[in-house]
Design an enzyme around this catalytic site. Sequence first.
Site, PDB file in Angstrom:
ATOM      1  N   ASP A 146     -11.040   1.520  -2.874  1.00 23.38           N
ATOM      2  CA  ASP A 146     -11.567   1.203  -1.544  1.00 23.38           C
ATOM      3  C   ASP A 146     -13.087   1.191  -1.563  1.00 23.38           C
ATOM      4  O   ASP A 146     -13.718   0.718  -0.622  1.00 23.38           O
ATOM      5  CB  ASP A 146     -11.093   2.237  -0.522  1.00 23.38           C
TER       6      ASP A 146
ATOM      7  N   ASP B 160       0.830  -1.203   0.000  1.00 26.62           N
ATOM      8  CA  ASP B 160       0.000   0.000   0.000  1.00 26.62           C
ATOM      9  C   ASP B 160       0.869   1.259   0.000  1.00 26.62           C
ATOM     10  O   ASP B 160       2.073   1.216   0.334  1.00 26.62           O
ATOM     11  CB  ASP B 160      -0.892  -0.035   1.262  1.00 26.62           C
TER      12      ASP B 160
HETATM   13  C1  GLA Z   1      -5.811   1.875   2.332  1.00 29.94           C
HETATM   14  C2  GLA Z   1      -6.193   0.704   1.456  1.00 29.94           C
HETATM   15  C3  GLA Z   1      -7.208  -0.145   2.169  1.00 29.94           C
HETATM   16  C4  GLA Z   1      -6.643  -0.623   3.478  1.00 29.94           C
HETATM   17  C5  GLA Z   1      -6.204   0.560   4.315  1.00 29.94           C
HETATM   18  C6  GLA Z   1      -5.459   0.122   5.551  1.00 29.94           C
HETATM   19  O1  GLA Z   1      -6.869   2.744   2.496  1.00 29.94           O
HETATM   20  O2  GLA Z   1      -6.683   1.161   0.233  1.00 29.94           O
HETATM   21  O3  GLA Z   1      -7.576  -1.244   1.365  1.00 29.94           O
HETATM   22  O4  GLA Z   1      -5.570  -1.489   3.224  1.00 29.94           O
HETATM   23  O5  GLA Z   1      -5.330   1.411   3.592  1.00 29.94           O
HETATM   24  O6  GLA Z   1      -5.045   1.182   6.326  1.00 29.94           O
END
Ligand code: GLA
Length: 744
Positions: A539, A469
Amino acid sequence: MKRNFIIIILTLSSISVLRCAELITLNTNKLSTVLEVDDKGRLLHRYFGNKLVDTSPFLSKMLYRTTEYGTPNEAYSTMGGKNFREPALRITHFDGDLNTELQYNRHERHFDNEKGIEILVLFLRDKKYPLEVKLFYKAYYKENVYVMYTEITNHEEDNVVLHNYYSFYLPVDARQYYLTHFYGIATTEMSVEEIRLTHGMKSIETRKGIRSTHSENPSFLLSLNNPMNENNGEVIAGALAWSNNFKLNFELDEFNTLNISAGINPYAGEYHLATGKSFVTPPMVYTYSSNGSGDASRNLHDWARKDGLYAPTEIRPIVLNSWEGVYFDFNEQSLKDMIDGAAYLGIEMFVLDDGWFGNNYPRNSARMGLGDWQVNRKKLPNGIDSLAKYAKNKGVKFGIWIEPEMVSPESDLAKRHPEWIVKVEGREAPLRRNQWVLDLSNPAVQDFIFNAFDSVLQLSNDISYIKWDANRHIESVGSSWLPADRQSHFWIGYTEGLYNVYERIRKKYPHVIIQVCSSGGGRVEYGSLKYHQDFWASDNTDAFSRAFIQYGSNLIYPAIATGAHFSHVPNRHTKRIIPAKFRMDMAMTGRLGFEMKLQDLTGEESQNLKKAIKEYKEIRDIIQFGDLYRIVSPYDESGYYALMYVSKDKRRSVFYAFCLDYKGYLSTVNFKLNGLDDNKNYTITELNNPKPVFWGNGKTIKGDFLLKEGFNPQLQNIYQSIVLYLEASDSNSEIISHKPVKKP
Ligand code: GLA
C-alpha cells in the site's frame, strides 16, 4: 549407473537386507542433485550444485567425518535412528512410537518433454510400520530449478499424528553461511536483511494464517562462504508455495553442516492422518548458482514465468486503481471521470476498489458491509454494468475489488451465519480493521465464496479483472465446523479450502485477471501466485520506499507480477513529495499502474505521463519477460539504485538509475551494465523525458564498453532518475568509446 545388487541373509529371527550402495542423480541443464541409497537402505543426500559429469566417486568417498558422533545427511530427515537434527518428518505412530526410520524401496522417473521437466519419485517406507513416504523432486531443465514436496501415506492399524511434515530438507556443507531473508509490515514489505548464520537454529516463520507475508516471507537466498554478491559466488535460493503458516529452518550443527528444512509451520498444526489416507506437502521451489544472486533470481523468475504464476506468458495491462484517487468517496460521475482520465492517458484497465457494495450496511468506510456483495444502489444506481460499458466504450477494460474471505460484524452475512466466523465458543473473536475471518475449512463457506465471486462476475459481462484482498490475519483460532479433536487441522483446512475455491474459479473464469492483495503485500508467495497474474506489492506507493520494496520482491518474484503504481503527492504514508518523473520511472520498473485522479496532475505532468505510458507499452515485454540485472542495490552506500532488464535475445534492454541519497557531485557513480552482448552495438534512447539530458542519448555504444566501463548518467540531486532504452543496431553509426565528463 551401478545396478542395485541385493544379498538376502536369513537368520533365525529376522531377514536383513544388505545392498551395494547406489546413486540416483537428477540433472537440469546446469545442475545436479545426487542421492545415495547406502548399504543399509537409507536414502542419503550427497550433492546439490553445478552439474557433475561423473558422480561415481561418491560411492567410494567417505561420507561421514564423524561416524561416531554425527548424524547422516539424509534426503528427508526424520526423528528416529541416529538423527538428532531438526526432523523434516516427525510422527507419533498409532501405538505411540515416536520414531520413524525411512528405508528406500524404489524410484520412478516421469518426463514432461513439452515442458522440459523430469520428475523423480522416491518410494520410502518406515523400517517398522507400513508408513510410506514419497519424495518428489521435479527438475526444470532449462530454468535450472528444482521443486520438492512429499506425500505421506498411513497404512498403519490406526491414525498417526504428523507433528513436523516439512516439504523440503537439504543439508549443505560450506565454510560459512550468509542468509538473506525478508521482513516487513504493510508499507515496508520485503525489506532485506543479510546475516551470517551462527551455530544453532535460525527460523523464518509466520503464525498469522492470512497476511502471512507481512512480517516475513517464505523465501530466502543463502550465500556460501562469502556475503551475497550479484555476480559471484555460490547461492542457493528458495521459496515455499503455501498461503498460510510457514517455517523455514536453518540449523547450523556442531559439524558445520547447515540443515535446511522448509514447509508448513508445525505451530498448533498437529495433523491426524487416518489409516489409508495420504497427505501431500506444498511445493518448495529452489535453485543454485555459482554466479551469484542475480543468476539465482533469474532462475526463479524463469521458473515463475513457466509454472509459478497464473497465465505466465500474457502481457499484463496498465491499471488505474481507484483507491488512492477517491478511497470510499465516489459516485458514478466521479468514477466516470476517472475512466475518462484513464482513456486519455492510454491506461488499459480501470479497477474500482473498495466501497461499491452493501445496502443495509453500506460500505462507505472500513466499518461495515464486508460479506454483502451486492451493489450499493444509492452510490451506483445504474449498477456496475453501466460503468463497465462506459469504460468499454472508452477503450478501457473494467475490474473490481472484493475481499471475500472476510465479514464485518455489521453486515447481513454476519447476522445470517455467525457459525461461519473463525472463533472459539466462549471466547471473544478479536476484530482487526473491524472485521472477522470466514472459516474456509467449512465447505459451506467455500461455496459461499465461490458464489460471491461468481455473482460479482455476473454483475457485468465486461469485468475482466478482480482485485482479491484479505485485510487481516487470523488469531484466536477456532472452527465450529471442525470436530473438537481436529481443531489443529484448521490452518491446513483453511488453505485447502482457499485453493479449492481458486480451482473452481479458475475452471469457470480462466481468462479473468485476479490480483492478489492482502493489505498490500501480505500474500506474496508462490502458493497464491499460481492462481493470480500479479500481486499488489504494498500500500506504500511512495517511490522512494518502493525502491526497497520492489528490489526485495524481485529478488524472488518477477517484475511481470509486481504491481507498481504511480500515485499523487504528498504520499499518503510517507508524506514525501517526489517529482513525477521519478515516481513514474519507479513504477515503470514493474507491472505499471496508477492510483490517482487525473485532476490531481498538472497539465504538463499528464502530458508527460501520456508519453511515458506510450513508451512503456513499447518496452514492457522486456520488463515482463526479459532478464533482470540488478546493477546497484538501493541499500548500497552510494545512494543510487540501478537495475536493467535485457530481452532473452539480448537485442533490447531497459536501464534505470535512481538517486535516493545525493552525496554531492563528486560522488556520482559510474554504472557498469550487465547482461548485454559485448559484441553488439547498442543505440541508446532516453525515455520518459521530454527534454533528454543523458549525454549518450541517440548514440550507439558497443556492448563491450557498456559492460566493462559503463557510464555515469550524472544524477545530481536526490530524486533524479533516468530510464534508457538500448537497442542493438546493425548500423555503423557513430560508436562512442570514451566517457564524456560533464562538469557540474
Ligand atoms: C487494502 C488494500 C488497498 C485497498 C484497501 C481497501 O488496504 O491493500 O489497496 O484496496 O484495502 O479497503
